[in-house]
Design a protein around this motif. Structure first.
Motif, PDB file in Angstrom:
ATOM      1  N   TYR A  28       4.913 -16.002  10.445  1.00 24.38           N
ATOM      2  CA  TYR A  28       3.984 -15.402  10.951  1.00 24.38           C
ATOM      3  C   TYR A  28       3.398 -14.199  10.532  1.00 24.38           C
ATOM      4  CZ  TYR A  28       7.422 -12.233  13.039  1.00 24.38           C
ATOM      5  OH  TYR A  28       8.611 -11.188  12.976  1.00 24.38           O
ATOM      6  N   ALA A  29       4.061 -13.741   9.210  1.00 20.20           N
ATOM      7  CA  ALA A  29       3.769 -12.677   8.494  1.00 20.20           C
ATOM      8  C   ALA A  29       3.834 -13.179   7.169  1.00 20.20           C
ATOM      9  CB  ALA A  29       4.277 -11.219   8.629  1.00 20.20           C
ATOM     10  N   ALA A  30       3.158 -12.734   6.149  1.00 18.43           N
ATOM     11  CA  ALA A  30       3.082 -13.340   4.808  1.00 18.43           C
ATOM     12  C   ALA A  30       4.500 -12.651   4.134  1.00 18.43           C
ATOM     13  CB  ALA A  30       1.883 -12.895   3.932  1.00 18.43           C
ATOM     14  N   PRO A  31       5.070 -13.318   3.569  1.00 16.68           N
ATOM     15  CA  PRO A  31       6.566 -12.906   2.570  1.00 16.68           C
ATOM     16  C   PRO A  31       5.873 -11.622   1.704  1.00 16.68           C
ATOM     17  CG  PRO A  31       5.734 -14.859   1.827  1.00 16.68           C
ATOM     18  CD  PRO A  31       4.833 -14.895   2.923  1.00 16.68           C
ATOM     19  N   TYR A  32       6.941 -10.631   1.646  1.00 19.44           N
ATOM     20  CA  TYR A  32       6.773  -9.734   0.683  1.00 19.44           C
ATOM     21  C   TYR A  32       6.696 -10.562  -0.951  1.00 19.44           C
ATOM     22  CZ  TYR A  32       7.778  -6.313   4.079  1.00 19.44           C
ATOM     23  OH  TYR A  32       8.065  -5.629   5.248  1.00 19.44           O
ATOM     24  N   SER A  33       6.067 -10.103  -1.874  1.00 20.45           N
ATOM     25  CA  SER A  33       6.126 -10.752  -3.107  1.00 20.45           C
ATOM     26  C   SER A  33       7.350  -9.725  -4.033  1.00 20.45           C
ATOM     27  CB  SER A  33       4.940 -10.539  -3.903  1.00 20.45           C
ATOM     28  OG  SER A  33       3.934 -11.171  -3.026  1.00 20.45           O
ATOM     29  N   ILE A  34       7.816 -10.538  -4.776  1.00 21.36           N
ATOM     30  CA  ILE A  34       8.827  -9.924  -5.733  1.00 21.36           C
ATOM     31  C   ILE A  34       8.057  -8.816  -6.685  1.00 21.36           C
ATOM     32  CG2 ILE A  34      10.495 -10.386  -7.364  1.00 21.36           C
ATOM     33  CD1 ILE A  34      11.569 -11.229  -4.887  1.00 21.36           C
ATOM     34  N   ASP A  35       8.805  -7.705  -6.935  1.00 21.28           N
ATOM     35  CA  ASP A  35       8.211  -6.682  -7.632  1.00 21.28           C
ATOM     36  C   ASP A  35       7.096  -6.008  -7.173  1.00 21.28           C
ATOM     37  OD1 ASP A  35      10.259  -7.325  -9.635  1.00 21.28           O
ATOM     38  OD2 ASP A  35       8.877  -8.711 -10.610  1.00 21.28           O
ATOM     39  N   GLN A  36       6.821  -6.096  -5.933  1.00 20.55           N
ATOM     40  CA  GLN A  36       5.558  -5.636  -5.402  1.00 20.55           C
ATOM     41  C   GLN A  36       6.425  -4.612  -3.919  1.00 20.55           C
ATOM     42  OE1 GLN A  36       2.182  -5.977  -6.110  1.00 20.55           O
ATOM     43  NE2 GLN A  36       3.300  -7.015  -7.598  1.00 20.55           N
ATOM     44  N   VAL A  37       5.366  -3.570  -3.625  1.00 17.70           N
ATOM     45  CA  VAL A  37       5.911  -2.388  -2.856  1.00 17.70           C
ATOM     46  C   VAL A  37       6.045  -3.238  -1.516  1.00 17.70           C
ATOM     47  CG1 VAL A  37       3.536  -1.844  -2.575  1.00 17.70           C
ATOM     48  CG2 VAL A  37       5.650  -0.152  -1.972  1.00 17.70           C
ATOM     49  N   ILE A  38       6.998  -2.625  -0.685  1.00 14.79           N
ATOM     50  CA  ILE A  38       7.152  -3.052   0.574  1.00 14.79           C
ATOM     51  C   ILE A  38       6.318  -2.417   1.490  1.00 14.79           C
ATOM     52  CG2 ILE A  38       8.956  -3.347   2.619  1.00 14.79           C
ATOM     53  CD1 ILE A  38      11.129  -3.524   0.135  1.00 14.79           C
ATOM     54  N   THR A  39       5.844  -2.948   2.375  1.00 15.73           N
ATOM     55  CA  THR A  39       4.987  -2.415   3.481  1.00 15.73           C
ATOM     56  C   THR A  39       5.581  -2.159   4.872  1.00 15.73           C
ATOM     57  OG1 THR A  39       3.522  -4.338   4.088  1.00 15.73           O
ATOM     58  CG2 THR A  39       3.108  -3.073   2.276  1.00 15.73           C
ATOM     59  N   GLY A  40       5.263  -1.294   5.751  1.00 15.73           N
ATOM     60  CA  GLY A  40       5.821  -1.328   7.307  1.00 15.73           C
ATOM     61  C   GLY A  40       4.929  -0.325   7.818  1.00 15.73           C
ATOM     62  N   GLY A  41       5.450   0.013   8.994  1.00 13.67           N
ATOM     63  CA  GLY A  41       4.850   1.042   9.768  1.00 13.67           C
ATOM     64  C   GLY A  41       5.069   2.493   9.190  1.00 13.67           C
ATOM     65  N   VAL A  42       4.071   3.284   9.062  1.00 13.19           N
ATOM     66  CA  VAL A  42       4.515   4.580   8.405  1.00 13.19           C
ATOM     67  C   VAL A  42       3.472   5.516   9.196  1.00 13.19           C
ATOM     68  CG1 VAL A  42       3.718   6.111   6.355  1.00 13.19           C
ATOM     69  CG2 VAL A  42       4.578   3.673   6.174  1.00 13.19           C
ATOM     70  N   VAL A  43       4.121   6.921   9.493  1.00 10.60           N
ATOM     71  CA  VAL A  43       3.311   7.959   9.880  1.00 10.60           C
ATOM     72  C   VAL A  43       3.054   8.971   8.652  1.00 10.60           C
ATOM     73  CG1 VAL A  43       3.256  10.153  11.177  1.00 10.60           C
ATOM     74  CG2 VAL A  43       3.797   7.769  12.342  1.00 10.60           C
ATOM     75  N   GLY A  44       1.901   9.369   8.422  1.00 11.87           N
ATOM     76  CA  GLY A  44       1.687  10.374   7.313  1.00 11.87           C
ATOM     77  C   GLY A  44       0.583  11.337   7.652  1.00 11.87           C
ATOM     78  N   GLU A  45       0.530  12.203   6.332  1.00 17.93           N
ATOM     79  CA  GLU A  45      -0.426  13.112   6.604  1.00 17.93           C
ATOM     80  C   GLU A  45      -1.525  13.070   5.466  1.00 17.93           C
ATOM     81  OE1 GLU A  45      -0.471  18.265   6.308  1.00 17.93           O
ATOM     82  OE2 GLU A  45       1.192  17.069   5.544  1.00 17.93           O
ATOM     83  N   VAL A  46      -2.670  13.359   5.752  1.00 13.14           N
ATOM     84  CA  VAL A  46      -3.743  13.539   4.816  1.00 13.14           C
ATOM     85  C   VAL A  46      -3.760  14.660   4.018  1.00 13.14           C
ATOM     86  CG1 VAL A  46      -6.313  13.352   4.594  1.00 13.14           C
ATOM     87  CG2 VAL A  46      -5.255  11.944   6.470  1.00 13.14           C
ATOM     88  N   VAL A  47      -3.452  14.602   2.609  1.00 19.38           N
ATOM     89  CA  VAL A  47      -3.388  15.594   1.807  1.00 19.38           C
ATOM     90  C   VAL A  47      -4.703  15.858   0.876  1.00 19.38           C
ATOM     91  CG1 VAL A  47      -0.852  15.868   1.880  1.00 19.38           C
ATOM     92  CG2 VAL A  47      -2.178  14.271   0.255  1.00 19.38           C
ATOM     93  N   GLU A  48      -5.500  14.654   1.086  1.00 23.76           N
ATOM     94  CA  GLU A  48      -6.881  14.589   0.483  1.00 23.76           C
ATOM     95  C   GLU A  48      -7.848  13.872   0.741  1.00 23.76           C
ATOM     96  OE1 GLU A  48      -8.814  14.398  -4.128  1.00 23.76           O
ATOM     97  OE2 GLU A  48      -6.648  14.591  -4.041  1.00 23.76           O
ATOM     98  N   SER A  49      -9.020  14.012   1.105  1.00 21.66           N
ATOM     99  CA  SER A  49      -9.776  13.024   1.913  1.00 21.66           C
ATOM    100  C   SER A  49     -11.397  12.942   0.963  1.00 21.66           C
ATOM    101  CB  SER A  49     -10.083  13.393   3.160  1.00 21.66           C
ATOM    102  OG  SER A  49     -10.841  12.713   3.950  1.00 21.66           O
ATOM    103  N   LYS A  50     -11.666  11.695   0.924  1.00 18.73           N
ATOM    104  CA  LYS A  50     -12.996  11.331   0.368  1.00 18.73           C
ATOM    105  C   LYS A  50     -13.750  10.544   1.268  1.00 18.73           C
ATOM    106  CE  LYS A  50     -12.450  12.501  -4.463  1.00 18.73           C
ATOM    107  NZ  LYS A  50     -12.844  12.121  -5.681  1.00 18.73           N
ATOM    108  N   SER A  51     -13.289  10.824   2.858  1.00 21.22           N
ATOM    109  CA  SER A  51     -13.747  10.078   3.911  1.00 21.22           C
ATOM    110  C   SER A  51     -14.209  11.223   4.941  1.00 21.22           C
ATOM    111  CB  SER A  51     -12.716   9.122   4.514  1.00 21.22           C
ATOM    112  OG  SER A  51     -13.033   8.974   5.866  1.00 21.22           O
ATOM    113  N   SER A  52     -15.471  10.796   5.538  1.00 26.92           N
ATOM    114  CA  SER A  52     -15.918  11.718   6.464  1.00 26.92           C
ATOM    115  C   SER A  52     -15.292  11.624   7.784  1.00 26.92           C
ATOM    116  CB  SER A  52     -17.548  11.365   6.619  1.00 26.92           C
ATOM    117  OG  SER A  52     -17.698  10.054   6.824  1.00 26.92           O
ATOM    118  N   ASN A  53     -14.432  10.648   7.790  1.00 27.46           N
ATOM    119  CA  ASN A  53     -13.789  10.292   9.210  1.00 27.46           C
ATOM    120  C   ASN A  53     -12.380  11.215   9.215  1.00 27.46           C
ATOM    121  OD1 ASN A  53     -15.700   8.601  10.482  1.00 27.46           O
ATOM    122  ND2 ASN A  53     -15.010   6.948   9.024  1.00 27.46           N
TER     123      ASN A  53
END
Length: 338
Positions: free
Chosen positions: A59-84
């Motif tokens: 139901y979800a695409a497999p991770y690719s070898i030698d590629q970064v793993i993805t998942g849920g993240v909470v983070g902080e914007v430290v630089e923005s080039k978005s008006s939002n």
């Protein structure tokens, strides 16, 4: 300044180990137009990610070898080039296992840090919370006086399922794997009964706890535990199938009793679901969960592992049952209080 990310180094056979992951130093990214630079604060480790380490259709695409793993993240914007977004905003989304990353403005959502600890956006007010709420309420539909059994009851989803069932007036039986978890479910979350599946007399304890049968079985683990619960299903029982963590690291196909006769005899409903099925209703679910928390009706727990370098170890902890509630990795503190 260097950045760091975690890649999938090899596809595990059986339980993942230190050869499954690779830490890689990368250049610090810079945001382009309509992008933001995000510093990871918390990473979510979840059982479904094990399935994405395999090749093949799912139901979800497999991770690719030698590629970064993805998942849920909470983070902080430290630089923005978005008006939002502006510097200091707290955001969440499905992002890379990386200390820093640039993302398109539409990939993340803002988090209001004043409502609850920001980590809850990966737990009770995030995917696990929505999974528990919609799986139980939409498929399980517990009614007052019914018996609800929850496997993986001390996990991020299971502990919420049990509490929501109690709010609905049901009698709740939790299944977990340590005395500490059993005590927590009964003493802190007011489960009516909690049973350690590792006990030699698990089957008799389950039979005693379910002497009036099982009306709803919220399935998180599969395997022999679920085989035993199925023996106690009542007529018109409902079985939301959320996960089957007991088999995720099996090298061979998981085999067990066939359930068709049980389902027919009891006219029971067994339905698998993905939380993404309810994406358009997420605000409804999260609003209700937040209201229950504010009213003191819903508790949550987090097991937080400190340090980006300990992310693989935290992930492996999912399959050892070391966590109580939602398992997270804390990568960093916010640069500034919001």
């Amino acid at each position: 300044m260097k950045n760091e990310e975690i890649q999938l180094a090899s596809r595990p056979e059986g339980l993942p180990d230190e050869h499954t992951f690779r830490f890689v130093s990368t250049e610090m990214p810079a945001p382009k137009e309509n992008e933001i630079l995000v510093k990871s604060l918390y990473l979510s480790v979840d059982p479904y990610m094990r399935g994405r380490m395999r090749e093949g259709k799912s139901y979800a695409a497999p991770y690719s070898i030698d590629q970064v793993i993805t998942g849920g993240v909470v983070g902080e914007v430290v630089e923005s080039k978005s008006s939002n977004f502006q510097k200091g905003d707290i955001v969440t989304g499905m992002l890379n296992w990386a200390r820093y990353q640039t993302v398109q403005e539409g990939i993340v959502q803002k988090v209001n840090p004043s409502l609850a600890p920001i980590s809850t956006n990966l737990g009770v007010l995030g995917m696990p919370g929505a999974t528990a709420y919609f799986g139980l309420m939409d498929i399980g539909q517990p009614k007052e006086g019914e018996t609800v059994v929850v496997s993986g009851a001390a996990g991020a989803v299971g502990m919420l399922v049990g509490q929501i069932a109690k709010i609905q007036g049901a009698r709740v039986v939790g299944i977990a794997g340590s005395q500490e978890k059993i005590d927590y479910l009964v003493n802190e979350l007011n489960f009516d009964v909690a049973i350690n599946y590792k006990d030699a007399d698990f089957k008799s304890k389950l039979a005693d706890a379910c002497s009036n049968g099982v009306d709803v079985y919220f399935e998180n683990v599969g395997g022999e535990i679920s085989d035993e619960v199925f023996k106690h299903l009542n007529t018109h029982a409902r079985i939301p199938v959320c996960g089957a963590i007991s088999s995720y690291n099996n090298k061979e196909l998981d085999l067990g009793p066939r359930v068709q006769t049980i389902l027919i005899k009891n006219r029971a409903l067994m339905k698998g679901f993905l939380v993404s099925d309810y994406a358009n209703r997420f605000p409804e679910g999260i609003k209700q969960l937040a209201a229950w928390i504010m009213a003191g009706k819903l508790k949550y727990e987090e097991t937080i592992i400190d340090g980006f370098e300990n992310t693989p170890e935290a992930f492996l902890g999912l399959f050892k049952g070391t966590n109580l509630g939602k398992l997270l990795v804390k990568v960093a503190d916010p640069s500034q209080s919001s």
